[in-house]
Design an enzyme around this catalytic site. Structure first.
Site, PDB file in Angstrom:
ATOM      1  N   SER A  70       6.626  57.785 120.332  1.00  0.00           N
ATOM      2  CA  SER A  70       7.409  56.864 119.296  1.00  0.00           C
ATOM      3  C   SER A  70       8.865  56.864 119.525  1.00  0.00           C
ATOM      4  O   SER A  70       9.412  56.166 119.514  1.00  0.00           O
ATOM      5  CB  SER A  70       7.092  57.545 117.909  1.00  0.00           C
ATOM      6  OG  SER A  70       7.480  59.042 118.001  1.00  0.00           O
ATOM      7  N   LYS A 126       9.722  65.434 111.274  1.00  0.00           N
ATOM      8  CA  LYS A 126       8.544  65.543 109.993  1.00  0.00           C
ATOM      9  C   LYS A 126       9.077  66.767 109.237  1.00  0.00           C
ATOM     10  O   LYS A 126       8.682  67.630 108.103  1.00  0.00           O
ATOM     11  CB  LYS A 126       7.271  65.348 110.330  1.00  0.00           C
ATOM     12  CG  LYS A 126       6.898  64.181 110.934  1.00  0.00           C
ATOM     13  CD  LYS A 126       7.059  63.025 109.654  1.00  0.00           C
ATOM     14  CE  LYS A 126       6.375  61.688 110.163  1.00  0.00           C
ATOM     15  NZ  LYS A 126       6.627  60.803 109.042  1.00  0.00           N
TER      16      LYS A 126
END
Length: 329
Positions: A288, A47
């Site tokens: 994830s 991110k």
């Protein structure tokens, strides 16, 4: 010649690829699994890429000016990336964050000077989620229209609809994978949160070679809220369903024409894969990442994929999950 950087903005990207030889051997896999270790970004997650991209895009367009506050909603890592980039550039930062994420996320955002507000503590968001049965996209719209529109000097970057999100992956993540594999990549595997990673990276790789297969990963049914169990025993933080759900729940940053196949992974399988990666290859990855790795293992076990190279995006570090059950036996 010295090589001294002046800002963390100069350190985003160029993350390494690592073949998981221990994991391959442990499962006797016929295909090669290569992880892209996004925790080598300055704030340990993929991110960082979109945080930098969205802020700089807002600066160039004039939507973000000196003295403005950067605002976002997130499950954690985008908030951390934005908090760090905002701090480096001198902007205040405020994030509306999901209540159930790990404590590490709150602590890191606070360390960068950011302000966190739990979604459940913002009345407009809480009411919208309750009225719509958990429609996060509707909640974001309500936040923009009923809360943020009444404030001055803010810039809501909105990762779920911001084109700078998938654009940075097409501009950086995809080319890095292509260059570092010398163009020898057969399958890309990535989890879907906003969908920016799989959309942008997949788009670039398919432009270079239309035969590259793109596989998107979503949570399994037992790892999602349901009427019988509103809060599952375990969830995969930051990974959201995109198949079998209403269109209004799918972020516009996900290009559904990019992926060729999707795989649903349960949280417990994701946790186990992350633990095995730590034990067999010495890398500490998050939930994830474990989900993407478990999906890649399923692909590697297929006879038609023998000898192929599977590149898996590992979004973040396992250090963000030490207060969760991820690494608890």
């Amino acid at each position: 010649m010295s090589n001294i950087h002046k800002s963390i903005t100069e350190l985003v990207g160029r993350t390494p690829l690592l073949e998981l030889t221990g994991y391959e051997k442990h499962h006797d896999l016929g295909a090669t699994i290569i992880g892209k270790l996004e925790y080598f970004n300055p704030n340990q997650s993929v991110k960082d890429r979109i945080a930098l991209s969205m802020i700089e895009d807002a600066e160039k367009s004039g939507r973000l000016k000196p003295g403005d506050t950067v605002v976002e909603t997130t499950s954690g890592n985008t908030g951390i990336g934005l908090a760090a980039i905002a701090a480096a550039k001198g902007y205040p930062f405020r994030v509306y964050i999901q209540d159930q994420v790990s404590q590490e996320r709150f602590q890191v955002i606070h360390a960068f000077g950011g302000t966190t507000i739990k979604l459940g503590d913002e009345p407009v968001i809480a009411k919208t989620l309750q009225d719509t049965g958990g429609d996060f996209i509707a909640a974001i719209k309500a936040l923009k229209e009923d809360v943020l529109s009444k404030e001055d000097h803010i810039c809501f970057v909105d990762q779920c609809s911001n084109p700078a999100n998938p654009a940075v992956h097409k501009r950086t993540t995809g080319p890095e994978i292509w260059e570092d594999t010398d163009g020898e990549v057969d399958i890309l595997v990535a989890c879907v949160g906003t969908g920016g990673t799989v959309s942008g990276t997949g788009a670039y790789l398919k432009e270079k070679n239309p035969n590259v297969k793109v596989v998107a990963v979503q949570p399994g049914p037992n790892s999602l809220p349901s009427p019988k169990k509103p809060v599952p025993d375990e969830e995969i933080t930051g990974v959201h369903p995109f198949e079998g759900v209403p269109e209004n729940l799918i972020p516009s940053t996900l290009d559904r024409n990019i992926y060729d196949e999707w795989i649903a992974v349960e949280a417990l399988d994701a946790f186990e894969a992350a633990r095995e990666a730590a034990l067999k290859d010495g890398i500490l990855i998050g939930a994830s990442s474990g989900a993407a790795l478990f999906a890649a293992k399923q692909l590697a076990e297929r006879p038609e994929n023998k000898g192929k190279k599977i590149v898996v995006i590992f979004p973040d570090t396992g250090l963000r999950y030490l207060s969760t059950n991820l690494f608890k036996a």
